[in-house]
Design a protein around this motif. Structure first.
Motif, PDB file in Angstrom:
ATOM      1  N   VAL A   1       1.261   0.102 -13.108  1.00 23.02           N
ATOM      2  CA  VAL A   1       1.552  -0.576 -14.630  1.00 23.02           C
ATOM      3  C   VAL A   1       2.923  -1.032 -14.712  1.00 23.02           C
ATOM      4  CG1 VAL A   1       2.021   0.261 -16.691  1.00 23.02           C
ATOM      5  CG2 VAL A   1      -0.132   1.088 -15.847  1.00 23.02           C
ATOM      6  N   GLU A   2       3.878  -0.207 -13.827  1.00 20.34           N
ATOM      7  CA  GLU A   2       5.498  -0.598 -14.171  1.00 20.34           C
ATOM      8  C   GLU A   2       5.432  -2.027 -12.995  1.00 20.34           C
ATOM      9  OE1 GLU A   2       7.091   2.965 -12.193  1.00 20.34           O
ATOM     10  OE2 GLU A   2       6.604   4.035 -14.163  1.00 20.34           O
ATOM     11  N   ALA A   3       4.638  -2.227 -12.155  1.00 16.28           N
ATOM     12  CA  ALA A   3       4.839  -3.328 -11.360  1.00 16.28           C
ATOM     13  C   ALA A   3       4.096  -4.577 -12.256  1.00 16.28           C
ATOM     14  CB  ALA A   3       4.143  -3.299 -10.121  1.00 16.28           C
ATOM     15  N   GLY A   4       3.560  -4.431 -13.074  1.00 18.41           N
ATOM     16  CA  GLY A   4       2.761  -5.415 -13.990  1.00 18.41           C
ATOM     17  C   GLY A   4       1.569  -5.652 -13.841  1.00 18.41           C
ATOM     18  N   ILE A   5       0.744  -4.836 -12.999  1.00 21.44           N
ATOM     19  CA  ILE A   5      -0.648  -5.044 -12.964  1.00 21.44           C
ATOM     20  C   ILE A   5      -1.493  -4.706 -14.205  1.00 21.44           C
ATOM     21  CG2 ILE A   5      -2.874  -3.922 -11.748  1.00 21.44           C
ATOM     22  CD1 ILE A   5      -0.872  -3.687  -9.181  1.00 21.44           C
TER      23      ILE A   5
ATOM     24  N   THR B   1       4.932  -7.630   6.301  1.00 22.29           N
ATOM     25  CA  THR B   1       3.879  -6.717   7.015  1.00 22.29           C
ATOM     26  C   THR B   1       2.624  -7.284   6.860  1.00 22.29           C
ATOM     27  OG1 THR B   1       3.097  -5.757   4.773  1.00 22.29           O
ATOM     28  CG2 THR B   1       5.229  -4.604   5.467  1.00 22.29           C
ATOM     29  N   LEU B   2       1.516  -6.550   7.784  1.00 19.22           N
ATOM     30  CA  LEU B   2       0.196  -6.897   8.068  1.00 19.22           C
ATOM     31  C   LEU B   2      -0.468  -6.959   6.749  1.00 19.22           C
ATOM     32  CD1 LEU B   2      -1.888  -8.191   9.896  1.00 19.22           C
ATOM     33  CD2 LEU B   2      -2.516  -5.913  10.497  1.00 19.22           C
ATOM     34  N   PRO B   3      -0.371  -5.877   5.799  1.00 22.10           N
ATOM     35  CA  PRO B   3      -1.042  -5.923   4.608  1.00 22.10           C
ATOM     36  C   PRO B   3      -0.640  -6.913   3.651  1.00 22.10           C
ATOM     37  CG  PRO B   3      -0.584  -3.744   5.170  1.00 22.10           C
ATOM     38  CD  PRO B   3       0.186  -4.559   6.057  1.00 22.10           C
ATOM     39  N   GLN B   4       0.787  -7.268   3.335  1.00 23.49           N
ATOM     40  CA  GLN B   4       1.136  -8.470   2.810  1.00 23.49           C
ATOM     41  C   GLN B   4       0.387  -9.622   3.207  1.00 23.49           C
ATOM     42  OE1 GLN B   4       5.306  -8.747   2.544  1.00 23.49           O
ATOM     43  NE2 GLN B   4       5.608  -6.449   2.414  1.00 23.49           N
ATOM     44  N   ALA B   5       0.209  -9.929   4.512  1.00 25.84           N
ATOM     45  CA  ALA B   5      -0.219 -11.067   5.159  1.00 25.84           C
ATOM     46  C   ALA B   5      -1.805 -11.324   4.911  1.00 25.84           C
ATOM     47  CB  ALA B   5      -0.131 -11.163   6.525  1.00 25.84           C
ATOM     48  N   ALA B   6      -2.451 -10.092   4.681  1.00 22.90           N
ATOM     49  CA  ALA B   6      -3.746  -9.919   4.400  1.00 22.90           C
ATOM     50  C   ALA B   6      -4.153 -10.210   3.016  1.00 22.90           C
ATOM     51  CB  ALA B   6      -4.598  -8.561   4.952  1.00 22.90           C
ATOM     52  N   PHE B   7      -3.300  -9.979   2.191  1.00 27.55           N
ATOM     53  CA  PHE B   7      -3.414  -9.961   0.770  1.00 27.55           C
ATOM     54  C   PHE B   7      -3.029 -11.453   0.519  1.00 27.55           C
ATOM     55  CE2 PHE B   7      -3.694  -5.486  -0.047  1.00 27.55           C
ATOM     56  CZ  PHE B   7      -4.587  -5.355  -0.954  1.00 27.55           C
ATOM     57  N   ARG B   8      -1.877 -12.010   1.096  1.00 27.56           N
ATOM     58  CA  ARG B   8      -1.676 -13.379   0.948  1.00 27.56           C
ATOM     59  C   ARG B   8      -2.635 -14.383   1.155  1.00 27.56           C
ATOM     60  NH1 ARG B   8       0.957 -15.663  -2.793  1.00 27.56           N
ATOM     61  NH2 ARG B   8      -0.953 -16.961  -2.720  1.00 27.56           N
TER      62      ARG B   8
ATOM     63  N   GLY C   1      -6.840  -1.036  -2.727  1.00 30.50           N
ATOM     64  CA  GLY C   1      -7.373   0.297  -2.889  1.00 30.50           C
ATOM     65  C   GLY C   1      -6.227   1.252  -2.462  1.00 30.50           C
ATOM     66  N   ALA C   2      -5.048   1.056  -3.113  1.00 30.15           N
ATOM     67  CA  ALA C   2      -3.781   1.909  -2.573  1.00 30.15           C
ATOM     68  C   ALA C   2      -3.998   3.215  -3.057  1.00 30.15           C
ATOM     69  CB  ALA C   2      -2.675   1.192  -3.082  1.00 30.15           C
ATOM     70  N   LYS C   3      -3.667   4.313  -2.097  1.00 32.56           N
ATOM     71  CA  LYS C   3      -3.548   5.644  -2.431  1.00 32.56           C
ATOM     72  C   LYS C   3      -2.152   6.175  -2.956  1.00 32.56           C
ATOM     73  CE  LYS C   3      -4.951   6.892   1.414  1.00 32.56           C
ATOM     74  NZ  LYS C   3      -5.554   7.906   2.706  1.00 32.56           N
ATOM     75  N   THR C   4      -1.293   5.259  -2.663  1.00 34.14           N
ATOM     76  CA  THR C   4       0.274   5.514  -2.930  1.00 34.14           C
ATOM     77  C   THR C   4       0.986   4.303  -3.336  1.00 34.14           C
ATOM     78  OG1 THR C   4       1.001   4.905  -0.723  1.00 34.14           O
ATOM     79  CG2 THR C   4       0.383   7.178  -1.013  1.00 34.14           C
ATOM     80  N   GLU C   5       2.071   4.599  -3.902  1.00 34.90           N
ATOM     81  CA  GLU C   5       3.036   3.506  -4.484  1.00 34.90           C
ATOM     82  C   GLU C   5       3.322   2.495  -3.223  1.00 34.90           C
ATOM     83  OE1 GLU C   5       7.223   2.764  -6.805  1.00 34.90           O
ATOM     84  OE2 GLU C   5       6.517   4.859  -6.537  1.00 34.90           O
ATOM     85  N   ALA C   6       3.815   3.105  -1.994  1.00 37.57           N
ATOM     86  CA  ALA C   6       4.075   2.283  -0.937  1.00 37.57           C
ATOM     87  C   ALA C   6       3.011   1.397  -0.668  1.00 37.57           C
ATOM     88  CB  ALA C   6       4.500   2.998   0.032  1.00 37.57           C
ATOM     89  N   GLU C   7       1.780   1.797  -0.561  1.00 38.32           N
ATOM     90  CA  GLU C   7       0.601   0.943  -0.063  1.00 38.32           C
ATOM     91  C   GLU C   7       0.477  -0.064  -1.222  1.00 38.32           C
ATOM     92  OE1 GLU C   7      -1.843   4.344   2.233  1.00 38.32           O
ATOM     93  OE2 GLU C   7      -2.627   3.492   0.310  1.00 38.32           O
ATOM     94  N   LEU C   8       0.442   0.162  -2.399  1.00 33.23           N
ATOM     95  CA  LEU C   8       0.348  -0.771  -3.498  1.00 33.23           C
ATOM     96  C   LEU C   8       1.448  -1.955  -3.448  1.00 33.23           C
ATOM     97  CD1 LEU C   8      -0.929  -1.413  -6.296  1.00 33.23           C
ATOM     98  CD2 LEU C   8       0.688  -0.049  -7.611  1.00 33.23           C
ATOM     99  N   MET C   9       2.654  -1.530  -3.276  1.00 38.25           N
ATOM    100  CA  MET C   9       3.696  -2.397  -3.175  1.00 38.25           C
ATOM    101  C   MET C   9       3.364  -3.572  -2.116  1.00 38.25           C
ATOM    102  SD  MET C   9       5.011  -1.902  -5.786  1.00 38.25           S
ATOM    103  CE  MET C   9       6.233  -3.395  -5.767  1.00 38.25           C
ATOM    104  N   ASP C  10       2.841  -3.185  -0.964  1.00 39.66           N
ATOM    105  CA  ASP C  10       2.293  -4.452   0.019  1.00 39.66           C
ATOM    106  C   ASP C  10       1.572  -5.473  -0.792  1.00 39.66           C
ATOM    107  OD1 ASP C  10       3.648  -4.178   2.392  1.00 39.66           O
ATOM    108  OD2 ASP C  10       2.373  -2.421   3.047  1.00 39.66           O
ATOM    109  N   ALA C  11       0.664  -5.063  -1.559  1.00 40.90           N
ATOM    110  CA  ALA C  11      -0.045  -5.959  -2.207  1.00 40.90           C
ATOM    111  C   ALA C  11       0.694  -6.781  -3.179  1.00 40.90           C
ATOM    112  CB  ALA C  11      -1.209  -5.004  -2.984  1.00 40.90           C
ATOM    113  N   VAL C  12       1.535  -6.133  -3.972  1.00 36.00           N
ATOM    114  CA  VAL C  12       2.197  -6.766  -5.167  1.00 36.00           C
ATOM    115  C   VAL C  12       3.232  -7.699  -4.279  1.00 36.00           C
ATOM    116  CG1 VAL C  12       4.105  -6.341  -6.884  1.00 36.00           C
ATOM    117  CG2 VAL C  12       2.209  -4.783  -6.691  1.00 36.00           C
TER     118      VAL C  12
END
Length: 382
Positions: free
Chosen positions: A44-48, A261-268, A282-293
């Motif tokens: 929510v705070e990231a704007g999703i 990071t590789l996750p960033q590349a994958a989402f990009r 499918g992030a379980k943590t804030e850190a995982e979510l931020m890679d996608a964001v």
């Protein structure tokens, strides 16, 4: 965050949505209630503004645990975001297919109660295996739910791609669905032509499993051992090593500049497809979510070809057993060339009938989803 329009629905969606499967099903390991709450709040705070959930995301005693977690974590924000859910399968009955009128209403109303909402922005058929799973009365009931304002739009969450691609195409042509949710990643590109074709018809496209069940997370190595009962425990050691090596090759090519990071590349890479509306994390943590964001702010992937996967994937867990036995077979990509595959509802592709699947850029690379026992056997249901 950047937004895109979900096809003819007109819904303005952020490029990244949060999928809540991992927050309840423990399919990738335990997630504490506090971690789940923090992940939702971070989104929510990231704007999703898109959150995807389902009654199936629960356990043998409670349906929709993820919906309850999501509703509680969103709090007052629950009416300021878009919530997508599904119907047709419950965790308390072994995920048996129930795509009929009574279950549609029961499922939708149960979801609304758990979420603390008066409507779902989109409800997906949750992974029907073929036209034989669908009862004729379900369509009229979905129309009634829309007329009552409990559902805004209807979609198809696709599983068993080889068997159900044709059904998705038929429903899109008949304008019975407004969106699809489909597996799409650097490791699984088989849906590319379907995505392009349906987007051209005004169908919204939601991409899921963009990190290939974690193999594009950068955290899995050849030596990784998955806990028994988790999703990736089905892979033999040689296949884990093969996937990890492919992920390393991708990392060497695609991690550059503002993609760190590789996750960033994958989402990009997923978001570089103009037909995709949004990619689910499918992030379980804030850190995982931020890679996608962070991927949404990165420059598009350079126009270079990604390394071609080699070797073969050997299925250790059947997508179907018994009457609906399904095992991927040697892929004939080279024979097919770039021809589009257009299946018929309920048809099993002759190209994937048994054996192993070579890792080709546009091919299925193995089963994925939640192991569910049904009257027809076992199935992996994303």
């Amino acid at each position: 965050m950047n937004t895109r329009t979900l096809g003819r629905t007109g819904l303005d969606c952020t490029e990244i949505g949060l999928g809540t499967w991992a927050l309840a099903a423990q399919i990738y390991g335990d997630v504490s209630a506090s971690d789940a709450h923090r992940t939702v709040r971070a989104a929510v705070e990231a704007g999703i503004n898109v959150f995807d959930t389902a009654p199936l995301y629960g356990d043998t005693k409670r349906n929709g645990i993820a919906e309850t977690v999501l509703g509680e974590a969103l709090g007052a924000d629950r009416d300021r975001v878009l919530i997508f859910s599904k119907f047709g399968r419950y965790s308390t009955d072994g995920a048996a297919p129930n795509f009929h009128a009574a279950r549609a209403r029961e499922s939708v109303e149960g979801s609304l109660m758990r979420l603390g909402r008066d409507h779902l922005d989109l409800v997906f058929f949750h992974s029907p295996f073929g036209a034989h799973d669908i009862h004729d009365d379900v369509w009229a009931e979905l129309d009634r739910l829309r007329a009552e304002g409990k559902v805004r739009y209807v979609g198809h969450s696709i599983s068993m791609f080889q068997d159900t691609e044709g059904m998705a195409r038929q429903w899109a042509e008949e304008r019975r669905i407004d969106a699809i949710q489909v597996v799409y990643s650097l490791m699984n590109r088989e849906a590319a032509s379907l995505i392009a074709d349906l987007a051209g018809q005004g169908v919204g496209i939601v991409a899921r499993e963009c990190l290939a069940n974690g193999f594009l997370s950068g955290a899995i190595t050849a030596d990784t051992v998955f806990p028994e009962g988790t999703l990736n425990a089905r892979y033999p050691r040689e296949e884990v090593a093969e996937r990890a090596a492919y992920a390393d090759a991708l990392k060497g090519l695609l991690v550059r500049g503002d993609v760190t990071t590789l996750p960033q590349a994958a989402f990009r890479w997923v978001l570089d497809n103009p037909h995709v509306t949004l990619a689910l994390s499918g992030a379980k943590t804030e850190a995982e979510l931020m890679d996608a964001v962070n991927a949404t702010h990165a420059a598009p992937t350079p126009p270079t070809s990604t390394p071609r996967p080699t070797g073969s994937i050997r299925a250790t867990s059947r997508q179907r057993e018994g009457a609906n036995h399904y095992t991927p077979s040697p892929c004939r990509c080279e024979e097919r060339g770039t021809a589009k595959r257009r299946g018929n509802p309920g048809r099993r592709s002759p190209d994937h009938s048994n054996g192993s699947v070579p890792l080709q850029p546009d091919c299925h690379v193995g089963p994925a989803g939640l192991l569910a026992m049904t009257s027809e056997g076992a199935a992996w249901l994303p």
